[in-house]
Design a protein around this motif. Structure first.
Motif, PDB file in Angstrom:
ATOM      1  N   ILE A   2      17.033  75.457   6.260  1.00 14.02           N
ATOM      2  CA  ILE A   2      18.099  74.918   5.469  1.00 14.02           C
ATOM      3  C   ILE A   2      17.731  75.148   3.929  1.00 14.02           C
ATOM      4  O   ILE A   2      18.668  75.136   3.159  1.00 14.02           O
ATOM      5  CB  ILE A   2      18.740  73.586   5.829  1.00 14.02           C
ATOM      6  N   THR A   3      16.459  75.401   3.690  1.00 13.15           N
ATOM      7  CA  THR A   3      16.044  75.611   2.145  1.00 13.15           C
ATOM      8  C   THR A   3      15.223  76.933   2.160  1.00 13.15           C
ATOM      9  O   THR A   3      15.126  77.478   3.303  1.00 13.15           O
ATOM     10  CB  THR A   3      15.035  74.394   1.716  1.00 13.15           C
ATOM     11  N   ASN A   4      14.994  77.403   1.081  1.00 12.14           N
ATOM     12  CA  ASN A   4      13.849  78.514   0.977  1.00 12.14           C
ATOM     13  C   ASN A   4      12.635  78.257   0.790  1.00 12.14           C
ATOM     14  O   ASN A   4      11.999  78.720  -0.069  1.00 12.14           O
ATOM     15  CB  ASN A   4      14.584  79.450  -0.443  1.00 12.14           C
ATOM     16  N   ALA A   5      12.284  76.887   1.198  1.00 11.56           N
ATOM     17  CA  ALA A   5      10.948  76.492   1.093  1.00 11.56           C
ATOM     18  C   ALA A   5       9.872  77.672   1.657  1.00 11.56           C
ATOM     19  O   ALA A   5       9.908  78.067   2.624  1.00 11.56           O
ATOM     20  CB  ALA A   5      10.739  75.001   1.969  1.00 11.56           C
ATOM     21  N   THR A   6       8.811  77.453   0.844  1.00 15.80           N
ATOM     22  CA  THR A   6       7.603  78.577   1.143  1.00 15.80           C
ATOM     23  C   THR A   6       7.014  78.131   2.368  1.00 15.80           C
ATOM     24  O   THR A   6       6.715  78.965   3.271  1.00 15.80           O
ATOM     25  CB  THR A   6       6.602  78.622  -0.002  1.00 15.80           C
ATOM     26  N   TYR A   7       6.738  76.670   2.463  1.00 14.77           N
ATOM     27  CA  TYR A   7       6.407  76.156   3.546  1.00 14.77           C
ATOM     28  C   TYR A   7       7.056  75.327   4.352  1.00 14.77           C
ATOM     29  O   TYR A   7       7.781  74.207   4.009  1.00 14.77           O
ATOM     30  CB  TYR A   7       5.045  75.116   3.120  1.00 14.77           C
ATOM     31  N   LYS A   8       7.327  75.483   5.627  1.00 12.23           N
ATOM     32  CA  LYS A   8       8.295  74.952   6.534  1.00 12.23           C
ATOM     33  C   LYS A   8       7.960  74.918   8.115  1.00 12.23           C
ATOM     34  O   LYS A   8       7.226  75.867   8.565  1.00 12.23           O
ATOM     35  CB  LYS A   8       9.804  75.411   6.551  1.00 12.23           C
ATOM     36  N   THR A   9       7.789  73.907   8.562  1.00 17.44           N
ATOM     37  CA  THR A   9       7.547  73.491  10.043  1.00 17.44           C
ATOM     38  C   THR A   9       8.547  72.590  10.733  1.00 17.44           C
ATOM     39  O   THR A   9       8.974  71.591   9.969  1.00 17.44           O
ATOM     40  CB  THR A   9       6.177  73.287  10.148  1.00 17.44           C
ATOM     41  N   THR A  10       8.343  72.664  12.095  1.00 22.14           N
ATOM     42  CA  THR A  10       8.962  71.590  12.611  1.00 22.14           C
ATOM     43  C   THR A  10       8.107  71.064  13.806  1.00 22.14           C
ATOM     44  O   THR A  10       7.288  71.736  14.393  1.00 22.14           O
ATOM     45  CB  THR A  10       9.990  72.347  13.921  1.00 22.14           C
ATOM     46  N   THR A  11       7.877  69.734  13.823  1.00 23.51           N
ATOM     47  CA  THR A  11       7.013  69.180  14.653  1.00 23.51           C
ATOM     48  C   THR A  11       7.521  68.889  15.973  1.00 23.51           C
ATOM     49  O   THR A  11       8.561  68.793  16.042  1.00 23.51           O
ATOM     50  CB  THR A  11       6.407  67.683  13.807  1.00 23.51           C
ATOM     51  N   GLU A  12       6.688  68.825  16.773  1.00 29.03           N
ATOM     52  CA  GLU A  12       6.989  68.406  18.213  1.00 29.03           C
ATOM     53  C   GLU A  12       6.036  67.354  18.916  1.00 29.03           C
ATOM     54  O   GLU A  12       4.786  68.035  19.191  1.00 29.03           O
ATOM     55  CB  GLU A  12       7.244  69.563  19.230  1.00 29.03           C
ATOM     56  N   VAL A  13       6.408  66.171  18.667  1.00 33.27           N
ATOM     57  CA  VAL A  13       5.489  65.006  19.412  1.00 33.27           C
ATOM     58  C   VAL A  13       5.699  64.913  20.691  1.00 33.27           C
ATOM     59  O   VAL A  13       7.079  65.299  21.296  1.00 33.27           O
ATOM     60  CB  VAL A  13       5.578  63.793  18.435  1.00 33.27           C
ATOM     61  N   TYR A  14       4.651  64.647  21.848  1.00 35.55           N
ATOM     62  CA  TYR A  14       4.964  64.347  23.173  1.00 35.55           C
ATOM     63  C   TYR A  14       4.898  63.001  23.788  1.00 35.55           C
ATOM     64  O   TYR A  14       3.885  62.233  23.882  1.00 35.55           O
ATOM     65  CB  TYR A  14       3.895  64.981  24.344  1.00 35.55           C
ATOM     66  N   PRO A  15       5.988  62.085  23.432  1.00 36.32           N
ATOM     67  CA  PRO A  15       5.799  60.747  23.551  1.00 36.32           C
ATOM     68  C   PRO A  15       5.670  60.223  25.041  1.00 36.32           C
ATOM     69  O   PRO A  15       5.142  58.860  25.287  1.00 36.32           O
ATOM     70  CB  PRO A  15       7.071  60.126  23.088  1.00 36.32           C
TER      71      PRO A  15
END
Length: 313
Positions: free
Chosen positions: A270-283
Motif C-alpha cells: 500500500i506504500t512505495n516503501a523501499t523496504y517492505k515485508t510480511t512476517t509469518e509467525v507460527y503460534p
C-alpha cells in the motif's frame, strides 16, 4: 487420491453446494454462524488508549457491521517531523492472527520511544477488529482483507487503511505487516475458501517456524536477511520443505519467500516503501509460545526499522 480427499472435505462444508460459489444467501448464512469469542474493546482498544499519554491516537475510520461498530485506530508519533522518514507497522489484517496485533502493541509500548527524532512512526495494530473478535481470517462479508488492497476496494477494512496511508504513500521508508500462519489455515480457512469459491480443496503443509514474504518486484534480500537474523534470536525459522518451498513458493534465502505484493492486493503493497515485508509467525508450533510469538513480531519490527535507517544514513 488427493483429489478424492479434497472433494470429500469440500462436500462436508455446512454452507452451500459443493462446486458452486457462494452467493449472498450463503454469505449471510456463514456470517450468522460467526460468534464473538473475545473482546476487541477489552484486549486491544484499551491497550491502544493507554498509549495515548505519549502517542497521538488517530481514528481513521469506523467499521460498521450492524449491530456492531468498531473504531479504527492508528498510533502516531506525537512529535511528527516532516523532514524525517516514515515507518509503517500494520497488524491484525487477518483478525485471527493474534501476535500481529499484540506484537505491534508490544513494539509501541516497549521500544518505539527509542526511535523518536529518527523516524516518524505510524502503527495500526488491528486492521480488522470484527475478525479479531471472531478469530477469523475474513471480514463480515466473507472477504479476505489481505487480497483487497486495491483502488476502490469494496472492503471497509482495506479501503480505510489505504485512505489513511495515501498522504504518506511516497514518504514511507519501511513497512512491515505482521501476520501468522496457523494450523487453522489448513483445517478451517483454506477449506472454507474452497467452499466459498466452489472449487476443490487441495491440502497443503503448514511450515513450522517464522518466515517472511518479500516483494517479487523489489525483494531487498539484505533487508529480509537482517529481519530473519533478528527473529532467529527469539524463535526458530521455518525450513524449506522437500521441494525447497514454503507454502508453495520457492525459498530464496533461509526463511524468505517472495510474492507479487501489489498484483495480489496485499497490505504490504500500500506504500512505495523501499523496504517492505510480511512476517509469518507460527503460534501452533510445540517449539514456540505466545510470548515468543509476540516478541518475534516486535523484534522483526525493530530489525526492519533499524536496517532501513542504517541503509538511508
Amino acid at each position: 487420491m488427493q483429489g478424492d480427499d479434497a472433494m470429500t472435505k469440500q462436500a462436508t462444508s455446512p454452507i452451500g453446494t459443493p462446486g458452486v460459489p457462494w452467493g449472498p444467501a450463503e454469505v449471510a448464512a456463514w456470517r450468522a454462524g460467526q460468534t464473538r469469542k473475545r473482546s476487541f474493546e477489552a484486549e486491544v482498544l484499551g491497550a491502544i488508549q493507554a498509549l495515548g499519554e505519549r502517542w497521538d491516537l488517530v481514528q481513521y475510520g469506523r467499521l460498521d457491521y450492524p449491530p456492531d461498530t468498531y473504531p479504527l485506530l492508528a498510533i502516531k508519533s506525537r512529535n511528527w517531523r516532516d523532514e524525517l522518514p516514515c515507518a509503517l507497522v500494520t497488524g491484525g489484517v487477518h483478525g485471527y492472527e493474534t501476535s500481529g496485533v499484540h506484537g505491534a502493541l508490544r513494539f509501541v509500548g516497549e521500544h518505539a520511544a527509542s526511535y523518536e527524532g529518527r523516524v516518524n512512526l505510524m502503527v495500526v495494530p488491528c486492521v480488522s477488529p470484527w475478525a479479531y473478535e471472531r478469530i477469523h481470517r475474513w471480514n463480515a462479508q466473507a472477504i479476505d482483507p489481505n487480497r483487497s488492497f486495491r483502488q476502490d476496494s469494496p472492503v471497509q477494512e482495506s479501503a480505510a487503511l489505504m485512505r489513511l496511508v495515501e498522504p504518506l504513500r511516497d514518504r514511507v521508508l519501511v513497512h512491515i505487516d505482521l501476520h501468522e500462519t496457523t494450523d487453522s489455515d489448513e483445517s478451517e480457512f483454506r477449506p472454507a475458501l474452497a467452499a466459498r469459491d466452489g472449487v476443490a480443496f487441495v491440502p497443503g503443509n503448514i511450515p513450522d517456524g517464522f518466515y517472511l514474504v518479500g516483494d517479487t518486484q523489489d525483494p531487498q534480500p539484505a533487508f529480509q536477511r537482517a529481519v530473519i537474523a533478528a527473529v532467529a534470536k527469539v524463535t526458530h525459522i521455518a525450513p524449506a520443505d522437500a521441494e525447497g518451498q514454503i507454502i508453495g513458493s520457492p525459498v530464496v534465502a533461509p526463511g524468505v519467500i517472495n510474492y507479487p505484493l501489489r498484483q495480489l492486493g496485499l497490505c504490504a503493497s500500500i506504500t512505495n516503501a523501499t523496504y517492505k515485508t510480511t512476517t509469518e509467525v507460527y503460534p501452533d508450533s510445540p517449539r514456540a509460545t505466545a510470548e515468543q510469538c509476540n516478541e518475534a513480531q516486535s523484534a522483526a519490527v525493530r530489525a526492519a526499522i533499524d536496517f532501513a535507517l542504517a541503509a538511508k544514513a
